[in-house]
Write a protein that holds these residues in place. Sequence first.
Motif, short mmCIF file in Angstrom:
data_model
loop_
_atom_site.label_atom_id
_atom_site.label_comp_id
_atom_site.label_asym_id
_atom_site.label_seq_id
_atom_site.Cartn_x
_atom_site.Cartn_y
_atom_site.Cartn_z
N ASP A 169 110.34 14.40 68.54
CA ASP A 169 111.66 14.86 68.11
C ASP A 169 111.92 14.38 66.69
O ASP A 169 112.08 13.19 66.44
N LEU A 170 111.97 15.32 65.75
CA LEU A 170 112.25 15.01 64.36
C LEU A 170 113.52 15.73 63.90
O LEU A 170 113.68 16.04 62.72
N GLY A 171 114.40 15.95 64.83
CA GLY A 171 115.56 16.80 64.56
C GLY A 171 115.25 18.21 64.95
O GLY A 171 116.13 18.99 65.33
N VAL A 172 113.99 18.56 64.86
CA VAL A 172 113.44 19.78 65.43
C VAL A 172 112.22 19.38 66.26
O VAL A 172 111.71 18.27 66.12
N ARG A 173 111.79 20.26 67.09
CA ARG A 173 110.66 19.94 67.98
C ARG A 173 109.34 20.01 67.21
O ARG A 173 108.96 21.05 66.69
N GLY A 174 108.67 18.88 67.14
CA GLY A 174 107.35 18.85 66.52
C GLY A 174 106.28 18.76 67.59
O GLY A 174 106.40 17.99 68.55
N PHE A 175 105.22 19.56 67.43
CA PHE A 175 104.15 19.59 68.43
C PHE A 175 102.86 19.05 67.83
O PHE A 175 102.48 19.39 66.70
N VAL A 176 102.19 18.17 68.60
CA VAL A 176 100.90 17.61 68.19
C VAL A 176 99.84 18.12 69.17
O VAL A 176 99.77 17.64 70.31
N PRO A 177 99.02 19.10 68.77
CA PRO A 177 97.97 19.59 69.68
C PRO A 177 97.02 18.46 70.06
O PRO A 177 96.80 17.52 69.27
N ALA A 178 96.45 18.52 71.24
CA ALA A 178 95.55 17.47 71.73
C ALA A 178 94.41 17.18 70.74
O ALA A 178 94.00 16.03 70.56
N SER A 179 93.93 18.23 70.09
CA SER A 179 92.81 18.07 69.15
C SER A 179 93.22 17.35 67.87
O SER A 179 92.37 16.95 67.08
N MET A 180 94.53 17.18 67.67
CA MET A 180 95.02 16.54 66.45
C MET A 180 95.65 15.17 66.71
O MET A 180 96.31 14.61 65.84
N VAL A 181 95.42 14.63 67.92
CA VAL A 181 95.99 13.32 68.25
C VAL A 181 95.09 12.20 67.74
O VAL A 181 95.54 11.29 67.05
N GLU A 182 93.81 12.23 68.09
CA GLU A 182 92.87 11.18 67.69
C GLU A 182 91.64 11.80 67.06
O GLU A 182 91.44 13.02 67.13
N ASP A 183 90.80 10.95 66.48
CA ASP A 183 89.54 11.44 65.91
C ASP A 183 88.41 11.33 66.92
O ASP A 183 87.24 11.38 66.57
N HIS A 184 88.77 11.12 68.18
CA HIS A 184 87.81 11.10 69.27
C HIS A 184 88.46 11.74 70.49
O HIS A 184 89.67 11.92 70.54
N TYR A 185 87.64 12.07 71.49
CA TYR A 185 88.16 12.74 72.68
C TYR A 185 89.01 11.79 73.52
O TYR A 185 88.63 10.65 73.75
N VAL A 186 90.18 12.28 73.95
CA VAL A 186 91.06 11.52 74.85
C VAL A 186 91.27 12.36 76.10
O VAL A 186 91.71 13.51 76.03
N ILE A 189 103.99 21.81 63.30
CA ILE A 189 102.76 21.25 63.87
C ILE A 189 102.42 19.95 63.12
O ILE A 189 102.38 19.93 61.89
N LEU A 190 102.17 18.89 63.90
CA LEU A 190 101.88 17.58 63.32
C LEU A 190 100.45 17.14 63.67
O LEU A 190 99.85 17.63 64.62
N SER A 191 99.93 16.19 62.89
CA SER A 191 98.59 15.64 63.17
C SER A 191 98.56 14.14 62.91
O SER A 191 99.00 13.68 61.86
N HIS A 192 98.07 13.42 63.90
CA HIS A 192 97.79 11.99 63.73
C HIS A 192 96.33 11.80 63.32
O HIS A 192 96.00 10.86 62.59
N ARG A 193 95.48 12.71 63.76
CA ARG A 193 94.05 12.61 63.47
C ARG A 193 93.78 12.64 61.96
O ARG A 193 92.94 11.87 61.45
N ILE A 194 94.49 13.51 61.24
CA ILE A 194 94.28 13.60 59.79
C ILE A 194 94.60 12.27 59.11
O ILE A 194 93.89 11.85 58.19
N VAL A 195 95.65 11.60 59.58
CA VAL A 195 96.00 10.29 59.01
C VAL A 195 94.86 9.30 59.22
O VAL A 195 94.47 8.57 58.30
N LEU A 196 94.29 9.28 60.43
CA LEU A 196 93.19 8.37 60.74
C LEU A 196 91.96 8.68 59.87
O LEU A 196 91.32 7.77 59.33
#
Length: 378
Positions: free
Chosen positions: A120-137, A163-170
């Motif tokens: 929740d960022l004031g609007v709904r942000g979605f993080v696809p499973a493939s963009m959560v980590e740099d490895h399989y979860v 659309i958000l990504s944590h994997r790119i940050v890593l």
Amino acid sequence: MSEEMDNLEVGNFSEGDKVKGTVTKIEEKQVLVNVEGSKVDGIIPISELSSLHVEKASDVVQEDEVLDLVVTKVEEELLVLSKRKVDAESAWEALEERFNNNLVFDAEVNEVVKGGLVVDLGVRGFVPASMVEDHYVEDFSDYQGKMLSFKIVELDRDKNRLILSHRIVLEEEKEQEKKSLLEKIEPGETLNGTVQRLTDFGAFVDIGGVDGLVHISQLSHEHIEKTSDVVKEGDQVQVKVLSIDRDNERISLSIKETLPGPWTNIEEKAPKGAVLEGKVKRLVSFGAFVEVFPGVEGLVHISQISHKHIGTPHEVLQEGEQVKVQVLDANEHDQRLSLSMKELEEAEYQQKDYEVPEESKGFQLSDMIGDKLKNFKK
């Protein structure tokens, strides 16, 4: 007259007007508010409280809280309001700035849903499973309520798509660490690392954000057939940096260089006079090289092979044969080991020479002398 006043008050507002409202009552599916400048009630449907799915209105607002709202519908004696749209409008402006400037920001994971995470960022942000980590979860249930760093990879305000990504940050962090490490390390350094993967020609070792190759010839002082004979994935190892190609981001490493050499403390392992077993590795005109420890070959000079005269070592030895040898001299500095087989043959020969024959056992010296005396008297 009162009804006319109420209608007048409602008529002062139009759809899209921004207002302030104080929460007066929280019900299961809606919230009642007192709108500034109006004598009629304002209602916020539970679906208009947040960009996320809300089970209970009390999870979002509390009584007496003052909210920024927007009018979505004007009815007789009633204003229908939205908190979600006001939050979203201000949120989109901040999000567009983050997106345009490629900024990293932290946010809490509000929901774990099929296919990814919701923020929740004031609007709904979605993080696809493939963009959560740099490895399989496999299971994301532990991510509920977790704080993560994100970048926006897709933003479409008209379609309400974020659309958000944590994997790119890593990945960017690891790339920066890799560049920093490549600049710092120098050949000759000894580092700790983790074996990442094995190949036919060696092992790739992570030394802190960058992988280096330990060629199969640098895994051990001994000759090995397969990389897996020495290491396996996940092993913690110590490596020495042999060379660095910063332009191509290649690092050559050695495990062998961090291990004691086969000749280390050879004087203690093979003291003068010690009897060892070994394998004949090579035959040459002047003698035989016998391996007595992995990676340690000693020379049995042709003059030390047998107490009998031989023309070539091939007359009495063959490669691969197991033999016993005696140490004549060991030198760690020069990596030289002198051996003898003849010394053992002579010792065995002398032992046999001095052994009393089985049939002579039981006779005493006095008996033999007595017989001689008898003959002398005659």
